[in-house]
Write a protein that holds these residues in place. Structure first.
Motif, short mmCIF file in Angstrom:
data_model
loop_
_atom_site.label_atom_id
_atom_site.label_comp_id
_atom_site.label_asym_id
_atom_site.label_seq_id
_atom_site.Cartn_x
_atom_site.Cartn_y
_atom_site.Cartn_z
N ARG A 186 0.83 -1.21 0.00
CA ARG A 186 0.00 0.00 0.00
C ARG A 186 0.86 1.26 0.00
O ARG A 186 0.39 2.33 -0.38
CB ARG A 186 -0.94 -0.02 1.21
CG ARG A 186 -2.07 -1.03 1.07
CD ARG A 186 -2.78 -1.29 2.37
NE ARG A 186 -1.91 -1.99 3.32
CZ ARG A 186 -2.35 -2.58 4.44
NH1 ARG A 186 -3.63 -2.55 4.74
NH2 ARG A 186 -1.51 -3.19 5.24
N SER A 187 2.11 1.11 0.40
CA SER A 187 3.02 2.26 0.37
C SER A 187 4.12 2.09 -0.67
O SER A 187 5.11 2.80 -0.65
CB SER A 187 3.65 2.46 1.75
OG SER A 187 4.37 1.29 2.14
N ALA A 188 3.94 1.14 -1.59
CA ALA A 188 4.96 0.91 -2.62
C ALA A 188 5.09 2.14 -3.52
O ALA A 188 4.08 2.72 -3.93
CB ALA A 188 4.61 -0.31 -3.45
N LEU A 197 -1.68 -3.73 -14.44
CA LEU A 197 -2.67 -4.80 -14.60
C LEU A 197 -2.59 -5.68 -13.37
O LEU A 197 -1.53 -6.25 -13.06
CB LEU A 197 -2.40 -5.63 -15.85
CG LEU A 197 -3.32 -6.86 -16.03
CD1 LEU A 197 -4.77 -6.42 -16.25
CD2 LEU A 197 -2.84 -7.75 -17.18
N LEU A 198 -3.69 -5.78 -12.65
CA LEU A 198 -3.76 -6.64 -11.47
C LEU A 198 -4.47 -7.93 -11.86
O LEU A 198 -5.65 -7.93 -12.22
CB LEU A 198 -4.53 -5.93 -10.36
CG LEU A 198 -4.74 -6.72 -9.05
CD1 LEU A 198 -3.40 -7.11 -8.43
CD2 LEU A 198 -5.58 -5.92 -8.07
N LEU A 214 -4.42 2.62 -5.05
CA LEU A 214 -3.56 2.95 -6.18
C LEU A 214 -4.26 3.92 -7.13
O LEU A 214 -3.66 4.87 -7.64
CB LEU A 214 -3.16 1.68 -6.93
CG LEU A 214 -2.28 0.67 -6.17
CD1 LEU A 214 -1.97 -0.52 -7.07
CD2 LEU A 214 -1.00 1.30 -5.68
N THR A 215 -5.54 3.67 -7.36
CA THR A 215 -6.30 4.57 -8.23
C THR A 215 -6.36 5.97 -7.66
O THR A 215 -6.26 6.97 -8.39
CB THR A 215 -7.73 4.02 -8.44
OG1 THR A 215 -7.65 2.69 -8.97
CG2 THR A 215 -8.51 4.89 -9.40
N ILE A 221 -5.36 1.51 -13.25
CA ILE A 221 -5.44 0.12 -12.80
C ILE A 221 -6.50 -0.61 -13.61
O ILE A 221 -7.63 -0.15 -13.73
CB ILE A 221 -5.81 0.02 -11.31
CG1 ILE A 221 -4.84 0.86 -10.46
CG2 ILE A 221 -5.81 -1.44 -10.85
CD1 ILE A 221 -3.44 0.34 -10.44
N GLU A 222 -6.13 -1.75 -14.16
CA GLU A 222 -7.10 -2.66 -14.75
C GLU A 222 -6.98 -4.00 -14.04
O GLU A 222 -5.91 -4.36 -13.54
CB GLU A 222 -6.86 -2.82 -16.25
CG GLU A 222 -7.14 -1.58 -17.06
CD GLU A 222 -7.14 -1.85 -18.55
OE1 GLU A 222 -7.48 -2.99 -18.94
OE2 GLU A 222 -6.78 -0.93 -19.31
N GLU A 223 -8.08 -4.72 -14.00
CA GLU A 223 -8.08 -6.00 -13.28
C GLU A 223 -8.49 -7.12 -14.21
O GLU A 223 -9.29 -6.93 -15.14
CB GLU A 223 -9.03 -5.93 -12.08
CG GLU A 223 -8.58 -4.92 -11.03
CD GLU A 223 -9.38 -5.04 -9.73
OE1 GLU A 223 -9.79 -6.17 -9.41
OE2 GLU A 223 -9.57 -4.01 -9.06
#
Length: 588
Positions: A186-188, A197-198, A214-215, A221-223
């Motif tokens: 979460r802090s990357a 792409l997740l 992230l968004t 972000i795409e999943e």
């Protein structure tokens, strides 16, 4: 085209594989695949190789690699600052992929902890695209899982080790575990503007908070929810390549890359080819020399040749290591890599190969891919033996674990060249596999019989039985069947001694091997099913060969079938070295 090479990173060398697209169809991006660690590394190896082949087929120059202390790369799992070294490994591969002028764009595809490492270095390497496949978001939860696996595997007699844990057959140092525990994606530092792409896994609940965070930071972000994760992580011989996930990843990257033919590939831009050589420091014992080779004709088999750095011309044989099941040439829990380097320190060269259906030798879409007992095994072993005899002019000992032991056994009486001087069999599950037999551990009755024999010596088990807490009928049937087997074996020995019956198949084949002036060394985890098969079917022939010194049997107490605990791997490696030393020097 696939080329293996070594790449320097920090204080060691990384084993890398470059998948080249056709020059006419190359795209602008270079794809880097970051593998997971632990048991997930071995289980996903086949699928990630399929992914690399698919990416190169779509025009992406693609690189796979092993982190320090894993696979074929330098180092050990207990090396200091290993987590930081893994991050540097990703950076080093990315620098190489970008080229001398760092002009190329890179897309990093990471699986599990590999996805986490990719995210952590994404800002430093200026990755254009990130594919995060089932990433480890919460390192503390992941570390708890590793500790739980280690606790389940530990026995009551073992003393706790402060330096490392054995988790799922893989050593994790206390220092590395602390770094993993502190991981929080979460802090990357994923830079704004990076496309992500997740790729989700289907076997755990979906966590929507992390992609939302992230968004909120401005990332695109795409999943993808393709399924197939659990099947990909099955036991190596049972893995199913997640075709949906691979198609989705390739399509997503293709949509974001330039058209095919936009990347110019020059002949001098890559590392040396498949026989690049590196020297590795290995423990406190010194260093070893390794190079990647291809042996045989068509198809060519991939192998890693490990040799002593000092000249040994005293007739010591080369040990040829054959795949254990469907695990690629590093062996279960990295056993073959550790054994090969220990052998080199002891003065013995070795060659660990992949059969044509496994690991780096498999042919995409070929028959029997990932099968532990392929019909082509003896042809492949013969080709590897002949390469050693022709190219290196060394005598050969053929060795293997599990199905590898089965193939070594049959090569022991099938390859007639006198320069094959012995075979080493580690926990063969069967000596005669045929189509239709289970690929799982056989001889359940023998295993259950040992369990009930131990239980009969335990007063607590008797109390449980008297209270009705045990299945006495099944226990009696198991012990009865086992007793009948032993009685038949004794009668068979008597008939053979009197000349009224020929020796059993296994006994005859053991005699054939010894008649070729070859030694046989067997190493078993005490209680492993193959040990009972050897004793029962070897009969008096086995006992006679042991007395003569032509055949030996060494046992490792408490070990499982693949020697998954570090202490047991160290013990069997020491036993193999000691046994080879008793064989003396062979003359090629």
């Amino acid at each position: 085209m696939i080329r293996a090479f070594w790449l320097e990173s920090g204080s060691g060398a990384l084993a890398c594989w470059l998948h080249e697209p056709s020059p006419a169809g190359a795209r602008s991006y270079v794809a880097i695949i970051c593998p997971p660690v632990g048991f997930e590394y071995a289980h996903s190896h086949r699928s990630l190789r399929h992914l690399a082949i698919s990416l190169s087929g779509a025009g992406f120059r693609t690189v796979r690699f092993d982190y320090r202390g894993t696979g074929d790369s330098s180092g050990d799992a207990t090396d200091p600052a290993l987590f930081e070294q893994w991050l540097e490994d990703v950076r080093a591969v990315t620098r190489w992929a970008k080229g001398p002028d760092e002009s190329r764009e890179v897309a990093i595809v990471g699986l599990r902890l590999g996805a986490s490492l990719a995210a952590l270095v994404s800002e430093a390497v200026a990755a254009t695209h990130l594919v995060l496949w089932a990433p480890v978001v919460d390192g503390s939860r992941y570390a708890r899982t590793m500790r739980a696996a280690a606790a389940v595997a530990a026995s009551g007699e073992e003393k706790p080790r402060a330096a490392y844990i054995d988790s799922g057959g893989v050593v994790v140092s206390a220092e590395t575990l602390r770094h993993i525990q502190q991981l929080d994606l979460r802090s990357a530092p994923i830079p704004a503007g990076t496309d992500v792409l997740l790729v989700r896994r289907e076997d755990v609940p979906t966590d929507v908070s992390w992609p939302r965070s992230l968004t909120a930071r401005g990332l695109s972000i795409e999943e993808l929810n393709p399924g197939g994760f659990a099947a990909m992580m099955a036991e190596p011989q049972d893995t199913v390549v997640p075709a949906g996930a691979i198609r989705g990843i390739v399509a997503w990257l293709s949509d974001r890359a330039s058209p095919p033919g936009s990347l110019s590939i020059g002949r001098g831009e890559t590392a040396p080819g498949g026989e690049s050589e590196r020297t590795h420091c290995w423990g406190a014992g010194g260093s070893v020399r390794e190079r990647f080779v291809h042996v045989g004709g068509s198809p060519r088999l991939f192998g890693c040749l490990t040799e002593p750095t000092r000249d040994t011309t005293d007739g010591r044989p080369l040990v040829l290591l054959i795949n254990a099941g469907a695990v690629h040439h590093v062996g279960p829990n990295r056993l073959y890599t550790e054994l090969a380097r220990a052998l080199a320190l002891g003065g013995y060269p070795s060659l660990r190969i992949d059969l044509r259906n496994v690991g780096e030798s498999f042919v995409l879409g070929g028959p029997e891919e990932n099968h532990p007992y392929p019909v082509t095994a003896q042809d492949d072993v013969g080709a590897a033996v002949q390469w050693v005899l022709d190219e290196l002019r060394l005598p050969v000992v053929i060795a293997g674990l599990c199905s590898g032991a089965h193939h070594a056994f049959h090569a022991g009486f099938g390859h007639l060249d006198a320069r094959v001087v012995g075979i080493v069999l580690m926990n063969p599950l069967t000596f005669y596999w045929s189509e239709g037999m289970s690929l799982d551990t056989p001889n359940t009755a023998a295993r259950d019989a040992r369990h009930y024999r131990r239980s009969m010596r335990d007063p607590k088990k008797w109390l449980k039985a008297l209270r009705g807490g045990a299945d006495l009928r099944y226990a009696a049937s198991v012990m009865g069947r086992r007793g009948l087997e032993r009685a038949r074996a004794m009668i068979g020995d008597a008939l053979e001694l009197s000349g009224l019956r020929r020796p059993r198949h296994l006994a005859e084949d053991l005699r054939r091997i010894v008649a070729l002036d070859r030694r046989v060394a067997c190493f078993f985890s005490r209680g492993d099913p193959g040990y009972d098969i050897l004793q029962q079917d070897g009969g008096r022939t086995l006992r006679s060969l042991r007395r003569s010194g032509a055949l030996s049997v060494d046992l490792v107490d408490g070990a499982d079938h693949t020697f998954s605990k570090r202490a047991h791997r160290e013990e069997v490696i020491e036993q193999v070295l000691s046994r080879l030393a008793t064989w003396g020097r062979a003359t090629p």
